[in-house]
Design a protein around this motif. Structure first.
Motif, PDB file in Angstrom:
ATOM      1  N   UNK A 101       0.799  -1.231   0.000  1.00  0.00           N
ATOM      2  CA  UNK A 101       0.000   0.000   0.000  1.00  0.00           C
ATOM      3  C   UNK A 101       0.831   1.280   0.000  1.00  0.00           C
ATOM      4  N   UNK A 102       2.009   1.254   0.611  1.00  0.00           N
ATOM      5  CA  UNK A 102       2.826   2.465   0.655  1.00  0.00           C
ATOM      6  C   UNK A 102       3.331   2.827  -0.732  1.00  0.00           C
ATOM      7  N   UNK A 103       3.710   1.816  -1.495  1.00  0.00           N
ATOM      8  CA  UNK A 103       4.130   2.058  -2.877  1.00  0.00           C
ATOM      9  C   UNK A 103       2.980   2.649  -3.681  1.00  0.00           C
ATOM     10  N   UNK A 157       8.099   8.530 -15.916  1.00  0.00           N
ATOM     11  CA  UNK A 157       9.366   8.440 -15.185  1.00  0.00           C
ATOM     12  C   UNK A 157       9.175   7.800 -13.822  1.00  0.00           C
ATOM     13  N   UNK A 158       8.064   8.133 -13.147  1.00  0.00           N
ATOM     14  CA  UNK A 158       7.787   7.523 -11.847  1.00  0.00           C
ATOM     15  C   UNK A 158       7.615   6.015 -12.000  1.00  0.00           C
ATOM     16  N   UNK A 159       6.811   5.605 -12.964  1.00  0.00           N
ATOM     17  CA  UNK A 159       6.581   4.173 -13.172  1.00  0.00           C
ATOM     18  C   UNK A 159       7.831   3.485 -13.706  1.00  0.00           C
ATOM     19  N   UNK A 160       8.588   4.195 -14.558  1.00  0.00           N
ATOM     20  CA  UNK A 160       9.808   3.606 -15.093  1.00  0.00           C
ATOM     21  C   UNK A 160      10.855   3.380 -14.014  1.00  0.00           C
ATOM     22  N   UNK A 161      11.037   4.376 -13.142  1.00  0.00           N
ATOM     23  CA  UNK A 161      12.008   4.214 -12.056  1.00  0.00           C
ATOM     24  C   UNK A 161      11.563   3.144 -11.075  1.00  0.00           C
ATOM     25  N   UNK A 162      10.253   3.040 -10.882  1.00  0.00           N
ATOM     26  CA  UNK A 162       9.724   2.003  -9.995  1.00  0.00           C
ATOM     27  C   UNK A 162       9.944   0.619 -10.595  1.00  0.00           C
ATOM     28  N   UNK A 163       9.647   0.494 -11.895  1.00  0.00           N
ATOM     29  CA  UNK A 163       9.818  -0.801 -12.558  1.00  0.00           C
ATOM     30  C   UNK A 163      11.280  -1.232 -12.565  1.00  0.00           C
ATOM     31  N   UNK A 216      10.101  13.299  -6.186  1.00  0.00           N
ATOM     32  CA  UNK A 216       9.302  12.216  -5.591  1.00  0.00           C
ATOM     33  C   UNK A 216      10.134  10.952  -5.419  1.00  0.00           C
ATOM     34  N   UNK A 217      11.006  10.687  -6.386  1.00  0.00           N
ATOM     35  CA  UNK A 217      11.876   9.512  -6.294  1.00  0.00           C
ATOM     36  C   UNK A 217      12.830   9.646  -5.103  1.00  0.00           C
ATOM     37  N   UNK A 218      13.399  10.839  -4.926  1.00  0.00           N
ATOM     38  CA  UNK A 218      14.293  11.053  -3.791  1.00  0.00           C
ATOM     39  C   UNK A 218      13.553  10.928  -2.465  1.00  0.00           C
ATOM     40  N   UNK A 219      12.313  11.440  -2.416  1.00  0.00           N
ATOM     41  CA  UNK A 219      11.520  11.339  -1.193  1.00  0.00           C
ATOM     42  C   UNK A 219      11.227   9.884  -0.859  1.00  0.00           C
ATOM     43  N   UNK A 230       8.154   0.323   4.277  1.00  0.00           N
ATOM     44  CA  UNK A 230       8.640  -1.010   4.619  1.00  0.00           C
ATOM     45  C   UNK A 230       8.088  -2.096   3.714  1.00  0.00           C
ATOM     46  N   UNK A 231       7.582  -1.685   2.530  1.00  0.00           N
ATOM     47  CA  UNK A 231       7.048  -2.710   1.630  1.00  0.00           C
ATOM     48  C   UNK A 231       7.799  -2.726   0.315  1.00  0.00           C
ATOM     49  N   UNK A 232       9.112  -2.352   0.382  1.00  0.00           N
ATOM     50  CA  UNK A 232       9.994  -2.387  -0.774  1.00  0.00           C
ATOM     51  C   UNK A 232       9.530  -1.458  -1.885  1.00  0.00           C
ATOM     52  N   UNK A 233       9.023  -0.283  -1.510  1.00  0.00           N
ATOM     53  CA  UNK A 233       8.592   0.686  -2.521  1.00  0.00           C
ATOM     54  C   UNK A 233       9.774   1.186  -3.315  1.00  0.00           C
TER      55      UNK A 233
END
Length: 233
Positions: A101-103, A157-163, A216-219, A230-233
């Motif tokens: 959920x945190x991700x 970019x958010x989804x790409x960095x997450x993937x 957002x990525x840095x945060x 704590x859910x590997x976001x």
């Protein structure tokens, strides 16, 4: 002093340093382009680039073969609100289903925050759409910055960095991030080709979008390091 600087650079990871540079460059570019948007008359590079996408002496006729205009309409839809909301919602639901959920919340904050920022900038600058050439698609909102360009940068970019965090191999990660950047660039170019944005609108959208996505990525990275996430976001 030199030793202290070297020690600091050794402690800062390259991706974090790169993200910081992107944020700084994006904010600087946005401020400069805001001055262009506030000018009483369009900047020369705005008019020259916009006219370069039209047949000489025919501002209603775009350059290229007939199929290119349709292709640009298809590409620009990748940055539309409907498509981005659908992609974001599907991704959020996926992370909720796998109990992260945190991700999911971080993705929502990044994309929704980008939308709010885009709307505030549009109202604050209050720049009308270009009338130099005909519009090949219908638009009614304000022009600066390009919402398609900005929100494409934020979302992809958010989804790409997450993937990339879940992929193995540096080459695969670079490919995914490069695809996200390429999609963002194509969406922005399509807005100028279709005549609904000045080039400076698109550049500002890219600057703001890249800066916001990296922030957002840095945060998210900071929250993970402090174990708030704590859910590997």
């Amino acid at each position: 002093m030199k030793n202290a600087a070297n020690a600091l650079l050794n402690r800062v990871e390259f991706p974090v340093l790169l993200a910081g540079l992107v944020i700084a460059a994006g904010l600087w570019g946005l401020v400069e382009l805001m001055e262009v948007a506030r000018a009483a008359t369009p900047h020369a590079f705005d008019t020259e680039i916009l006219l370069a996408f039209r047949q000489p002496g025919q501002p209603g006729v775009p350059i290229g073969p007939l199929w290119l205009e349709g292709a640009m309409r298809d590409i620009t839809s990748l940055g539309s609100s409907a498509v981005l909301v659908l992609i974001t919602a599907a991704t959020i639901v996926y992370f909720l289903l796998i109990r992260r959920p945190t991700t999911a919340l971080l993705i929502f904050v990044a994309v929704a925050g980008g939308q709010v920022l885009s709307s505030l900038l549009k109202v604050g600058i209050d720049r009308p759409r270009p009338e130099l050439v005909s519009h090949l698609v219908s638009e009614t909102s304000l022009s600066f910055p390009s919402g398609h360009a900005m929100l494409s940068a934020v979302t992809y970019l958010t989804l790409g960095s997450l993937a990339s965090r879940f992929l193995n191999g540096q080459t695969t990660k670079i490919y995914v991030l490069s695809l996200a950047v390429l999609t963002t660039l194509l969406v922005g170019i399509s807005r100028v080709y279709l005549g609904v944005h000045w080039p400076s609108d698109v550049l500002a959208g890219w600057c703001a979008g890249f800066a916001w996505a990296m922030l957002c990525w840095l945060a998210a990275r900071l929250l993970q390091r402090r174990k708030v996430v704590n859910d590997d976001a």
